[in-house]
Scaffold this active site. Structure first.
Site, PDB file in Angstrom:
ATOM      1  N   ASP A  33       0.855  -1.191   0.000  1.00  0.00           N
ATOM      2  CA  ASP A  33       0.000   0.000   0.000  1.00  0.00           C
ATOM      3  C   ASP A  33       0.893   1.245   0.000  1.00  0.00           C
ATOM      4  OD1 ASP A  33      -3.209   0.558   1.077  1.00  0.00           O
ATOM      5  OD2 ASP A  33      -1.768   2.223   1.097  1.00  0.00           O
ATOM      6  N   ASN A  89     -13.018  -3.204   2.633  1.00  0.00           N
ATOM      7  CA  ASN A  89     -14.075  -2.181   2.640  1.00  0.00           C
ATOM      8  C   ASN A  89     -14.911  -2.249   1.359  1.00  0.00           C
ATOM      9  OD1 ASN A  89     -12.997  -1.150   5.065  1.00  0.00           O
ATOM     10  ND2 ASN A  89     -11.548   0.130   3.935  1.00  0.00           N
ATOM     11  N   GLN A  96     -14.475   2.595   1.543  1.00  0.00           N
ATOM     12  CA  GLN A  96     -13.798   2.173   0.310  1.00  0.00           C
ATOM     13  C   GLN A  96     -13.471   3.413  -0.508  1.00  0.00           C
ATOM     14  OE1 GLN A  96     -16.069  -0.423  -2.290  1.00  0.00           O
ATOM     15  NE2 GLN A  96     -14.244  -1.042  -3.441  1.00  0.00           N
ATOM     16  N   HIS A 102     -10.404  -5.227  -2.898  1.00  0.00           N
ATOM     17  CA  HIS A 102      -9.059  -5.450  -2.361  1.00  0.00           C
ATOM     18  C   HIS A 102      -9.140  -5.790  -0.883  1.00  0.00           C
ATOM     19  CE1 HIS A 102     -10.057  -1.175  -2.142  1.00  0.00           C
ATOM     20  NE2 HIS A 102      -9.377  -1.129  -1.013  1.00  0.00           N
ATOM     21  N   PHE A 103      -8.200  -6.628  -0.459  1.00  0.00           N
ATOM     22  CA  PHE A 103      -8.036  -6.982   0.948  1.00  0.00           C
ATOM     23  C   PHE A 103      -6.757  -6.325   1.441  1.00  0.00           C
ATOM     24  CE2 PHE A 103     -11.084 -10.481   1.744  1.00  0.00           C
ATOM     25  CZ  PHE A 103     -11.584 -10.626   0.458  1.00  0.00           C
ATOM     26  N   HIS A 104      -6.870  -5.597   2.563  1.00  0.00           N
ATOM     27  CA  HIS A 104      -5.667  -5.052   3.205  1.00  0.00           C
ATOM     28  C   HIS A 104      -5.098  -6.118   4.148  1.00  0.00           C
ATOM     29  CE1 HIS A 104      -6.692  -0.628   2.539  1.00  0.00           C
ATOM     30  NE2 HIS A 104      -7.884  -1.179   2.349  1.00  0.00           N
TER      31      HIS A 104
HETATM   32  P1  AMP Z   1      -9.787   1.458   0.636  1.00  0.00           P
HETATM   33  O1  AMP Z   1     -10.012   2.685   1.469  1.00  0.00           O
HETATM   34  O2  AMP Z   1     -10.113   0.192   1.363  1.00  0.00           O
HETATM   35  O3  AMP Z   1     -10.477   1.568  -0.703  1.00  0.00           O
HETATM   36  O4  AMP Z   1      -8.217   1.390   0.408  1.00  0.00           O
HETATM   37  C1  AMP Z   1      -7.575   1.807  -0.760  1.00  0.00           C
HETATM   38  C2  AMP Z   1      -6.099   1.720  -0.483  1.00  0.00           C
HETATM   39  O5  AMP Z   1      -5.410   1.815  -1.705  1.00  0.00           O
HETATM   40  C3  AMP Z   1      -5.555   2.844   0.430  1.00  0.00           C
HETATM   41  O6  AMP Z   1      -4.957   2.266   1.582  1.00  0.00           O
HETATM   42  C4  AMP Z   1      -4.523   3.543  -0.459  1.00  0.00           C
HETATM   43  O7  AMP Z   1      -3.393   3.965   0.248  1.00  0.00           O
HETATM   44  C5  AMP Z   1      -4.185   2.465  -1.475  1.00  0.00           C
HETATM   45  N1  AMP Z   1      -3.702   2.949  -2.759  1.00  0.00           N
HETATM   46  C6  AMP Z   1      -4.292   3.874  -3.570  1.00  0.00           C
HETATM   47  N2  AMP Z   1      -3.550   4.053  -4.681  1.00  0.00           N
HETATM   48  C7  AMP Z   1      -2.485   3.226  -4.574  1.00  0.00           C
HETATM   49  C8  AMP Z   1      -1.351   2.951  -5.406  1.00  0.00           C
HETATM   50  N3  AMP Z   1      -1.162   3.576  -6.586  1.00  0.00           N
HETATM   51  N4  AMP Z   1      -0.446   2.034  -4.980  1.00  0.00           N
HETATM   52  C9  AMP Z   1      -0.612   1.403  -3.802  1.00  0.00           C
HETATM   53  N5  AMP Z   1      -1.664   1.616  -2.979  1.00  0.00           N
HETATM   54  C10 AMP Z   1      -2.582   2.518  -3.344  1.00  0.00           C
END
Ligand code: AMP
Length: 141
Positions: A33, A89, A96, A102-104
């Protein structure tokens, strides 16, 4: 497999946007991330461009389920941590921000960085539980 779309994660999967790739197979892509909550915070993404988990095919869901433990183990070893959260999310009100499933994987350092959630709960109402259980079971297919 799904309609072609152009989320930032599809562009990462296609190599059009750089990422720190951790893992790739036929169905899954994983990378660090860009705004980590703790060192090793990674995302595990199906190649299928479903927006939310409820739209994901069984094939992609199986593939993600197979590799989540393996990628988690590698992150734990590499970051010398023992605890972690899986966060997933769906929808803007559910935090989200990128509309591609996506899974964190977020390592939790005791007393240090990692996921912070103010859990707000209330005891389960038994009547409501009975009717919700019936309704949910009816909708499983
Ligand atoms: P969510 O809030 O669950 O949709 O999480 C989206 C995640 O994507 C966030 O933690 C961002 O930091 C991450 N993210 C967005 N753009 C990128 C990118 N280009 N490379 C890596 N992570 C990203």
């Amino acid at each position: 497999m799904g309609v072609k779309e152009n989320s930032i994660f599809s562009q990462i999967i296609e190599g059009k946007i750089p990422s720190h790739k951790l893992y790739e197979d036929e169905f899954v892509f994983s990378f660090l991330d860009v705004n980590p909550q703790s060192p090793g915070h990674a995302l595990v993404v199906p190649k299928e461009p479903a927006k939310t988990l409820d739209e994901l095919s069984e094939e992609s869901a199986e593939a993600i389920g197979r590799v989540l433990p393996k990628i988690s183990r590698a992150i734990l070893k590499a970051t010398r941590t023992k605890e972690f959260n899986i966060l997933q999310n769906n929808g803007p009100n559910a935090f989200q921000s990128v509309f591609h499933v996506h899974f964190h994987i977020i390592p939790k350092i005791p007393g240090g960085p990692g996921l912070e959630i103010p859990f707000v709960t209330s005891p389960l109402d038994q009547d409501e539980a009975r009717s919700l259980t019936a309704e949910i079971r009816k909708n499983l297919d």
